[in-house]
Enzyme design. Structure first.
Site, mmCIF file in Angstrom:
data_model
loop_
_atom_site.group_PDB
_atom_site.id
_atom_site.type_symbol
_atom_site.label_atom_id
_atom_site.label_comp_id
_atom_site.label_asym_id
_atom_site.label_seq_id
_atom_site.Cartn_x
_atom_site.Cartn_y
_atom_site.Cartn_z
ATOM 1 C CB SER A 283 -10.971 1.082 9.145
ATOM 2 O OG SER A 283 -10.327 1.047 7.896
ATOM 3 C CB ALA A 284 -13.651 1.402 4.312
ATOM 4 C CG ASP A 285 -8.431 -0.738 6.001
ATOM 5 O OD1 ASP A 285 -8.666 -0.139 4.930
ATOM 6 O OD2 ASP A 285 -7.449 -0.471 6.735
ATOM 7 C CE LYS B 86 0.584 1.851 14.319
ATOM 8 N NZ LYS B 86 0.520 2.528 13.046
ATOM 9 C CD GLU C 37 -1.022 0.716 3.651
ATOM 10 O OE1 GLU C 37 -1.537 1.833 3.441
ATOM 11 O OE2 GLU C 37 -1.128 0.100 4.730
ATOM 12 C CB VAL D 135 -5.665 -1.834 4.197
ATOM 13 C CG1 VAL D 135 -6.081 -3.291 4.095
ATOM 14 C CG2 VAL D 135 -4.351 -1.699 4.968
HETATM 15 N N1 PSU Z 1 -2.650 1.662 10.511
HETATM 16 C C1 PSU Z 1 -1.334 1.849 10.662
HETATM 17 N N2 PSU Z 1 -0.643 2.555 9.742
HETATM 18 C C2 PSU Z 1 -1.245 3.066 8.638
HETATM 19 C C3 PSU Z 1 -2.638 2.844 8.474
HETATM 20 C C4 PSU Z 1 -3.296 2.145 9.431
HETATM 21 O O1 PSU Z 1 -0.793 1.365 11.617
HETATM 22 O O2 PSU Z 1 -0.580 3.724 7.817
HETATM 23 C C5 PSU Z 1 -3.320 3.341 7.237
HETATM 24 C C6 PSU Z 1 -3.590 2.164 6.281
HETATM 25 O O3 PSU Z 1 -3.488 2.624 4.960
HETATM 26 C C7 PSU Z 1 -5.035 1.809 6.592
HETATM 27 C C8 PSU Z 1 -5.612 3.172 6.876
HETATM 28 O O4 PSU Z 1 -5.690 1.165 5.531
HETATM 29 O O5 PSU Z 1 -4.604 3.863 7.596
HETATM 30 C C9 PSU Z 1 -6.885 3.092 7.678
HETATM 31 O O6 PSU Z 1 -7.438 4.370 7.747
HETATM 32 P P1 PSU Z 1 -8.967 4.529 8.203
HETATM 33 O O7 PSU Z 1 -9.002 4.126 9.646
HETATM 34 O O8 PSU Z 1 -9.251 5.982 7.977
HETATM 35 O O9 PSU Z 1 -9.774 3.605 7.324
HETATM 36 MN MN MN Z 2 -12.174 6.038 10.088
#
Ligand code: PSU
Ligand code: MN
Length: 307
Positions: A139-141, A158, A24, A105
């Site tokens: 997260s959308a992940d 994390k 990524e 992700v």
């Molecule tokens: N967690 C980490 N480092 C990162 C990310 C998440 O420890 O760089 C990044 C990844 O790209 C992950 C995104 O897909 O943040 C998730 O963001 P959000 O919670 O806004 O979906």
């Molecule tokens: Mn978010």
């Protein structure tokens, strides 16, 4: 209508059916400061090559999905100010408007699947944020893991997130969460989150087989492989927990896609860079396992070395 632009190295790998590992780019633009972000990205690509596979760092440059970046493109992206953070919701708009952005992700999985790449290595996935019962910040992940057939190697999630809720949502979505080589779910900078992982595997070849069997069963979605940070690089739980608590307090009121980058930057500052050193070590460790899985996914390649 949809163009995927391959780096010369990835194009060659596709022609010869060599194993490929997706990477990524949000970790580069939003996860780490320059120049460590560039050094990390280059090292991780080299780790994948050393593991017998080809790296495909994915990003959107001027409205075109790039699968694999040329060295100069990677250097430029690492220094780009204001690159967008692109997840599932943003990807098509970025392409339609000619924007430049890094893929999370979720978006990296979408692009990897389009390119026929089955495995992707990163640091940590997004998940359910603390306080999600009022903020709804999930997260959308997680949804992506449920619907796009890519095996994602991460060091868990994390502890800035609510890890029990993250595991609950993954269970609800039918995502296999597989700890590699241990029973506990790892917590990114620490090997043990204090939570048992739902599944455990010790062998990259078996992870590749499970990926293929899911497809044969007609199950959508991928797998989350939670690979613990190497022991020598781990930050003890009580140390990291203090920085996390401080960062969460300092970032109260930050919302939407700003949350994760702001928390990461704050923890980097509080730890005087130690969090970043550990972060780089765990991404490299995940790249090595990703390469082994990618090799096992290719029918004629030699048996993987890891596991
Ligand atoms: N967690 C980490 N480092 C990162 C990310 C998440 O420890 O760089 C990044 C990844 O790209 C992950 C995104 O897909 O943040 C998730 O963001 P959000 O919670 O806004 O979906
Ligand atoms: Mn978010």
């Amino acid at each position: 209508m949809l163009e995927l632009r391959y780096s010369s190295e990835v194009a060659r790998a596709r022609d010869s059916h060599a194993p490929i590992v997706a990477l990524e780019s949000t970790i580069i633009t939003h996860g780490m400061p320059y120049p460590q972000n560039l050094e990390m990205a280059q090292q991780v690509e080299d780790d994948i090559r050393a593991g017998g596979a080809v790296p495909a760092t994915i990003a959107v440059l001027d409205g075109v999905i790039h699968v694999g970046l040329e060295p100069a493109e990677l250097e430029a992206l690492a220094q780009t100010q204001g690159a967008l953070k692109l997840s599932r919701a943003d990807l098509a708009v970025a392409l339609a408007t000619g924007a430049t952005g890094a893929t999370t992700v979720a978006a990296t999985m979408i692009c990897a699947a389009r390119a026929g790449i089955g495995v992707f290595a990163t640091g940590g996935i997004g998940g359910v944020h603390r306080g999600a019962e009022t903020s709804f910040d999930i997260s959308a992940d997680l949804q992506e893991l449920a619907q796009t057939p890519v095996t994602v190697v991460a060091a868990g999630a994390k502890a800035i997130l609510d890890l029990p809720k993250t595991l609950e949502v993954l269970e609800t979505l039918g995502v296999p969460v597989i700890a590699f080589g241990q029973d506990q779910f790892p917590a990114f900078w620490s090997r043990d989150s204090g939570l048992p992982a739902p599944l455990r595997m010790d062998d990259a070849g078996q992870i590749a087989r499970a990926h293929q069997i899911r497809a044969a069963l007609g199950l959508p979605g991928g797998q989350l492989v939670a690979n613990p940070i190497p022991l020598a690089d781990e930050i003890p739980r009580d140390v990291i927990d203090g920085w996390i608590a401080q960062a969460l307090a300092d970032c109260a009121g930050v919302a939407t896609k700003e949350v994760t980058p702001r928390l990461l930057a704050r923890i980097f500052g509080l730890s005087a860079g130690a969090s970043l050193t550990a972060n780089i070590a765990l991404v490299r460790n995940n790249a090595r396992l990703g390469a082994a899985i990618a090799r096992a996914l290719v029918p004629d390649s030699p048996a993987p070395h890891i596991g």
